[in-house]
Design a protein around this motif. Structure first.
Motif, PDB file in Angstrom:
ATOM      1  N   ILE A  31       0.803  -1.224   0.000  1.00 51.54           N
ATOM      2  CA  ILE A  31       0.000   0.000   0.000  1.00 51.54           C
ATOM      3  C   ILE A  31       0.842   1.283   0.000  1.00 51.54           C
ATOM      4  CG2 ILE A  31      -2.094  -1.035   0.934  1.00 51.54           C
ATOM      5  CD1 ILE A  31      -1.238  -0.125   3.714  1.00 51.54           C
ATOM      6  N   ASP A  32       2.124   1.170  -0.198  1.00 50.61           N
ATOM      7  CA  ASP A  32       2.989   2.353  -0.322  1.00 50.61           C
ATOM      8  C   ASP A  32       3.046   2.762  -1.788  1.00 50.61           C
ATOM      9  OD1 ASP A  32       3.790   2.814   2.394  1.00 50.61           O
ATOM     10  OD2 ASP A  32       5.036   1.013   2.257  1.00 50.61           O
ATOM     11  N   VAL A  33       1.938   3.328  -2.275  1.00 46.17           N
ATOM     12  CA  VAL A  33       1.806   3.593  -3.706  1.00 46.17           C
ATOM     13  C   VAL A  33       1.518   5.053  -4.027  1.00 46.17           C
ATOM     14  CG1 VAL A  33       1.146   1.239  -4.306  1.00 46.17           C
ATOM     15  CG2 VAL A  33      -0.629   2.891  -3.678  1.00 46.17           C
ATOM     16  N   ILE A  34       2.081   5.958  -3.243  1.00 43.17           N
ATOM     17  CA  ILE A  34       1.959   7.367  -3.609  1.00 43.17           C
ATOM     18  C   ILE A  34       3.344   7.988  -3.686  1.00 43.17           C
ATOM     19  CG2 ILE A  34      -0.334   7.687  -2.585  1.00 43.17           C
ATOM     20  CD1 ILE A  34       1.301   9.347  -0.372  1.00 43.17           C
ATOM     21  N   ALA A  35       3.402   9.081  -4.394  1.00 48.98           N
ATOM     22  CA  ALA A  35       4.594   9.925  -4.401  1.00 48.98           C
ATOM     23  C   ALA A  35       4.100  11.341  -4.138  1.00 48.98           C
ATOM     24  CB  ALA A  35       5.313   9.836  -5.739  1.00 48.98           C
ATOM     25  N   LEU A  36       4.942  12.120  -3.505  1.00 44.54           N
ATOM     26  CA  LEU A  36       4.556  13.471  -3.098  1.00 44.54           C
ATOM     27  C   LEU A  36       5.432  14.504  -3.782  1.00 44.54           C
ATOM     28  CD1 LEU A  36       4.502  11.773   0.121  1.00 44.54           C
ATOM     29  CD2 LEU A  36       2.577  13.277  -0.274  1.00 44.54           C
TER      30      LEU A  36
END
Length: 117
Positions: A31-36
């Motif tokens: 679930i670590d599927v974002i980038a900022l």
């Protein structure tokens, strides 16, 4: 250290050992599927540690007065969300990919938030 750029996404994106869904060497659960997007440089990074290793400058949080601008990338479908949308969501509104709820525990590293948050 391996830096990947873009990984198939159509934005400026960098990360340490990053996969196509923006999981990196530091945060790589399912679930670590974002980038900022970092306000200081306008580049998306999977995490503050990737920014620290690759950017060559101090990170600055995304300003509260720009919370309606795109600053969060879903690493599954490439949808860009505003901080306001992301902070209210548990998953991507486009593809329903779950987001790691633990990321919100250190949101102050990425977004200007009130001191109590």
């Amino acid at each position: 250290m391996t830096a990947w750029e873009n990984a198939g996404h159509q934005v400026a994106l960098r990360g340490v050992r990053m996969d196509v869904h923006t999981r990196c060497a530091h945060y790589h659960s399912l679930i670590d599927v974002i980038a900022l997007k970092h306000h200081c440089c306008g580049i998306y990074y999977p995490c503050h540690l990737c920014h620290g290793e690759l950017a060559g400058h101090e990170a600055t949080p995304w300003p509260a007065d720009k919370f309606d601008e795109p600053a969060v990338l879903c690493g599954v479908c490439s949808t860009q969300l505003s901080p306001a949308q992301y902070l209210e969501a548990d998953s991507c509104p486009n593809c329903q990919a779950l987001f790691n709820p633990g990321c919100k525990a250190h949101q102050r590293l990425y977004f200007e938030v009130e001191s109590g948050a």
